[in-house]
Design an enzyme around this catalytic site. Structure first.
Site, mmCIF file in Angstrom:
data_model
loop_
_atom_site.group_PDB
_atom_site.id
_atom_site.type_symbol
_atom_site.label_atom_id
_atom_site.label_comp_id
_atom_site.label_asym_id
_atom_site.label_seq_id
_atom_site.Cartn_x
_atom_site.Cartn_y
_atom_site.Cartn_z
ATOM 1 N N ASN A 214 -8.660 58.924 6.127
ATOM 2 C CA ASN A 214 -8.806 59.208 7.555
ATOM 3 C C ASN A 214 -9.988 58.457 8.147
ATOM 4 O O ASN A 214 -11.098 58.494 7.605
ATOM 5 C CB ASN A 214 -8.990 60.709 7.775
ATOM 6 C CG ASN A 214 -7.814 61.516 7.252
ATOM 7 O OD1 ASN A 214 -6.692 61.010 7.183
ATOM 8 N ND2 ASN A 214 -8.058 62.758 6.880
ATOM 9 N N GLU A 260 -4.763 57.729 10.151
ATOM 10 C CA GLU A 260 -4.531 58.281 8.815
ATOM 11 C C GLU A 260 -3.694 57.278 8.028
ATOM 12 O O GLU A 260 -2.527 57.059 8.353
ATOM 13 C CB GLU A 260 -3.796 59.619 8.906
ATOM 14 C CG GLU A 260 -4.558 60.682 9.698
ATOM 15 C CD GLU A 260 -3.729 61.930 9.909
ATOM 16 O OE1 GLU A 260 -4.053 62.973 9.306
ATOM 17 O OE2 GLU A 260 -2.740 61.860 10.669
#
Length: 336
Positions: A214, A260
């Site tokens: 992330n 992500e």
């Protein structure tokens, strides 16, 4: 492995980098229109046995002069440093741009910045370069000032696409906002990438069988929300294929936008590592699914599509090869 060019504050330029051949500009995007400037400064430097530098401004002048208008930055400083290294530049000189700097006259800019602080030997600018208070400085002004101060001036003409249109950061921003990665990458002359530190998330991806790295991008990032085929480059130069979501996770919390990236067939730990995520293709827009099973089924399809795209992608342009630290580009080869 590529070595990024050092970022050097204007007030702290080391003696060994004075007297350089200097390319000047905002260089947001560092697109094909800018490549000729970097090549010209490198050529000047090699011919004279001096360093090749670029001078850029931080923050982007438009954010200071028009603070009410958001600006999608294509190449923040960390990305500029990587690209400058790929173009063979010896450093990126960073001038702090604020209201005081904006009021510096064209003559003061030449005398104080170019001559006193940098002691330049040669300067390279685009044909439409403007500088100084009220943008009164021009390439012609710079050439005249160079004759007085003892540096040469090279003015690079417009670089245009196959249809005769000059390459433009504004156009590339629009393409990325539309998710047209392929055309944006073509106009850049390399695959667009972002740089950031991998952060801990809510581990939901791991629960779904798709653990992710992330990365929070700048709030001004205007990239289209959706799913992308990507590669992730680690600090040691290792390139890992994957698929990434840039969005708000509408199936779950519809929260803050985050990147992500799921790396295929990887079980290592990336937390805290600064990585570059390179965008190869836009797969689809962000969607809200009615069930977790439906989401996972689509993620499986996205992964298959991304694997196929990346397998067929090839090494990219000469700039991509340089960014990857590849030895396949001959030493001294012109980057175009």
């Amino acid at each position: 492995m590529l070595t990024a060019a050092p970022l050097i504050p204007l007030d702290d330029v080391p003696a060994r980098l004075r007297g350089a051949a200097l390319a000047i500009g905002n260089f947001d995007g560092m697109h094909r229109g800018h490549h000729a400037l970097f090549a010209a400064s490198r050529n000047e430097a090699d011919a004279r046995g001096i360093p090749a530098l670029m001078l850029t401004f931080e923050p982007h002048p438009r954010t200071v002069l028009r603070p009410g208008e958001p600006l999608f930055r294509l190449t923040p400083l960390d990305a500029k440093a990587r690209l400058a290294g790929a173009f063979g530049l010896d450093g990126v000189v960073v001038a702090k741009f604020d209201t005081e700097f904006a009021n510096v006259s064209a003559e003061e800019f030449v005398a104080d910045v170019l001559v006193k602080r940098l002691g330049i030997t040669a300067v390279v600018v685009g044909h439409d370069f403007q500088f100084g208070h009220d943008r009164l400085g021009s390439p012609a002004f710079l050439a005249s000032a160079g004759e007085r101060h003892g540096f040469t001036t090279t003015v690079v003409g417009a670089v245009t696409d196959a249809f005769g249109a000059p390459y433009s950061a504004s156009r590339i921003r629009s393409l990325l906002e539309e998710g047209d990665i392929a055309l944006a990458n073509d106009e850049l002359g390399y695959r667009w990438f972002v740089v950031g530190a991998v952060q801990h998330g809510d581990k939901r991806g791991r629960e779904l069988g798709y653990p992710t790295a992330n990365i929070r991008l700048a709030a001004d990032c205007g990239l289209a929300l959706g799913i992308y085929a990507v590669t992730l480059t680690r600090a040691d130069g290792t390139v890992l294929p994957g698929v990434a979501s840039y969005g708000r996770r509408p199936t779950f919390d519809n929260g803050a936008v985050i990147l992500e990236a799921h790396v295929f067939d990887f079980a290592g730990d990336l937390y805290g590592e600064t990585v570059a995520v390179t965008f190869h293709a836009f797969l689809r827009g962000e969607e809200r699914f009615t069930s977790i099973d439906a989401l996972i089924a689509q993620m499986d399809l996205d992964s298959l599509a991304a694997r196929a795209i990346l397998a067929a992608a090839g090494p990219g342009s000469d700039v991509d090869l340089r960014l990857a630290g590849s030895s396949d580009v001959a030493e001294g080869e012109t980057i175009a």
